[in-house]
Design an enzyme around this catalytic site. Structure first.
Site, mmCIF file in Angstrom:
data_model
loop_
_atom_site.group_PDB
_atom_site.id
_atom_site.type_symbol
_atom_site.label_atom_id
_atom_site.label_comp_id
_atom_site.label_asym_id
_atom_site.label_seq_id
_atom_site.Cartn_x
_atom_site.Cartn_y
_atom_site.Cartn_z
ATOM 1 C CD GLU A 165 47.683 24.864 96.285
ATOM 2 O OE1 GLU A 165 47.490 25.970 96.821
ATOM 3 O OE2 GLU A 165 48.793 24.520 95.851
ATOM 4 C CG ASP A 310 57.367 22.866 100.652
ATOM 5 O OD1 ASP A 310 56.602 21.901 100.460
ATOM 6 O OD2 ASP A 310 57.104 24.006 100.249
ATOM 7 C CD GLU A 433 57.166 29.636 98.330
ATOM 8 O OE1 GLU A 433 56.074 29.070 98.532
ATOM 9 O OE2 GLU A 433 57.400 30.265 97.275
#
Length: 506
Positions: A165, A310, A433
């Site tokens: 992050e 992902d 997304e």
């Protein structure tokens, strides 16, 4: 990758530009078939007979006025959230938009990783939106924000953050803003700032150096998931990391290395990717979701395109686009083939109209059998990845699946059970997304359908998530109850992609 500006493209882009305008009826058939499937009505012949007429009346026209209004709506959405963050929350990390308060790390509860993995007491939202301010053409505020970051943000903090992050939200944003400020070609416009002396690059270097202890003292070479910005890896840290968390560092670390002329950071990211690659299952070639960084044994045996995996695939392709390393593209292409072989269910050709629409499911990495019956919101980025690889028809089909879910709920639930045709996990934290994939599909096809989708996303967010001081997380997509949190990616990514869904970049 959320920030670092990509200025070159692989040969696959030529396939997109040569593809031409998609005929409306093909896209109409895909969308309406998925809508009827999710509604439980089946693909009745009447749906297909009337698809073109319904398509033409609903989606054909998108005027210049529509374009300008949609662009303004996205700009207003960002400005409303940003101004309220600056008014009520800055210099804290996030805005709680219902109660108009700031939010920082949860020092009283170190185990609250949902908060503490992300928030680092470094004005996260302000840092995260730097490049978005430039894309929104707000030169004066971009310069003001840069100065505020330079003067007030410090990483000398006794705070533990997640390496992934901190890399994608903070390191990436600092590098992007630095590139915008110093770009000799002024691709985004003239954002030169008097007196700027590479301070953001220096800050990025400082942050990355504080993340380096994550790569120490692991027998596999895979990084620890969390570090303390002052003291390194905490003594009680876990020895497990997810594939996406460890394998999605190459873009930011690579750009930093090249700007500094120091190969250390890119080298560590590449070593990590190679190590993950070596741990693939010997029979299927698939990666799991969670791995022990000391033993190399897989703890999470599910393999999919959503949470936990992902962005590993996304970064391989985007790293090839950015750096041109053929090994990155080789790994992506091999992964792509294995994903098609083991994860894809449904008809072979997306637009064939025979059989179930294609779906990428979660499988057991050891044998490729179906592991569960849900897909998650992060997987909505995969159509964008397909577009970047030139897989246009497949991207259209996968985007249409998520659009059908959005149409049903006005949001993307965190997990959607494709067998039950209902959410398994009902919250929606304003993720970007789906908006990113919509943007990339419009830019590659110029089909007005995607302009309408962008406008629908904005309308849904304004109807269901807008509150007193910003936009709130949707707690339940069924009843649209809310949670008092506006994550930084809503302003830095969701609003940015919605702003970019239009005919011209500027």
């Amino acid at each position: 990758m959320h920030h670092v500006f990509i200025s070159s493209s692989p040969a696959s882009w030529s396939a997109l530009t040569n593809y031409g305008f998609l005929t409306s009826w093909r896209l109409a058939l895909v969308v309406f078939a998925l809508l009827s499937l999710l509604a439980g009505t089946g693909a009745a012949s009447k749906v297909f007979e009337n698809a073109f007429d319904r398509w033409s009346s609903q989606y054909k026209m998108f005027t210049e006025s529509d374009m300008l209004n949609t662009r303004k709506a996205a700009h207003d959405m960002f400005t409303f959230g940003y101004d309220n963050y600056m008014k009520y929350a800055y210099p804290l990390d996030e805005l709680d938009p219902i109660n108009c308060l700031g939010r920082g790390p949860d020092y009283a509860n170190p185990s609250n990783i949902n908060i503490n993995d992300v928030l680092g007491d470094y004005s996260l939202t302000l840092v995260d939106v730097l490049d978005t301010l430039a894309i929104m053409r707000n030169r004066s505020e971009f310069h003001r924000a840069v100065n505020l970051v330079i003067e007030n943000v410090s990483f000398e903090k006794d705070i533990t953050v997640q390496v992934f992050e901190a890399t994608i939200r903070v390191l990436g944003s600092l590098l992007s803003a630095h590139l915008i400020l110093t770009d000799p070609n002024r691709l985004l416009g003239d954002f030169r700032m008097e007196g700027y002396n590479n301070e953001l690059l220096t800050m990025a270097h400082d942050l990355a150096a504080r993340l380096l202890p994550a790569f120490e003292n692991t027998r596999t070479g895979l990084p620890h998931p969390r570090v303390n910005l002052m003291y390194g890896v905490p003594w009680n840290t876990v020895n497990e990391t997810c594939t996406a968390g460890a394998g999605s560092l190459l873009l930011e670390f690579g750009v930093l290395s090249r700007l500094l002329g120091d190969p250390t950071f890119e080298g560590l990211a590449r070593r990590t990717n190679q190590r993950l690659w070596s741990l693939r299952d010997k029979d299927t070639g698939l990666l799991g979701t969670v791995v022990n960084i000391q033993t190399g044994e897989w703890q999470g045996l599910s393999s999919g395109l959503g949470a936990g995996v992902d962005s590993f695939y996304e970064y391989l392709l985007k790293a090839y686009i950015l750096f041109g390393d053929e090994n990155d593209y080789r790994m992506f292409n091999e992964s792509h083939s294995l994903i098609w072989e083991h994860l894809r269910r449904g008809r072979v050709h997306c637009n064939a109209g025979i059989g179930d629409p294609p779906l990428y499911v979660n499988v057991h990495m050891r044998d490729g059998t179906t592991a569960n019956t849900w897909i998650d919101a992060l997987q909505a980025s995969f159509p964008g990845v397909l577009i970047l690889n030139g897989d246009l028809d497949e991207a259209i089909c996968q985007h249409a699946l998520y659009y059908s879910i959005w149409k049903k709920y006005g949001a993307i639930p965190e997990r959607f059970n494709w067998h039950l045709k209902a959410p398994d996990v009902t919250f929606y934290p304003l993720r970007p997304e789906f908006a990113e994939s919509t943007y990339l599909l419009y830019m590659s096809t110029r089909n007005p359908f995607y302009l309408h989708v962008g406008r629908e996303i904005i309308a849904s967010l304004n109807e269901h998530a807008r509150v007193s001081c910003g936009y709130a997380t949707v707690h339940d997509v069924h009843d649209k109850t809310l949670e008092d949190r506006m994550e930084s990616f809503f302003l830095s990514e969701t609003c940015k992609y919605l702003f970019l869904v239009r005919a011209l970049l500027f």
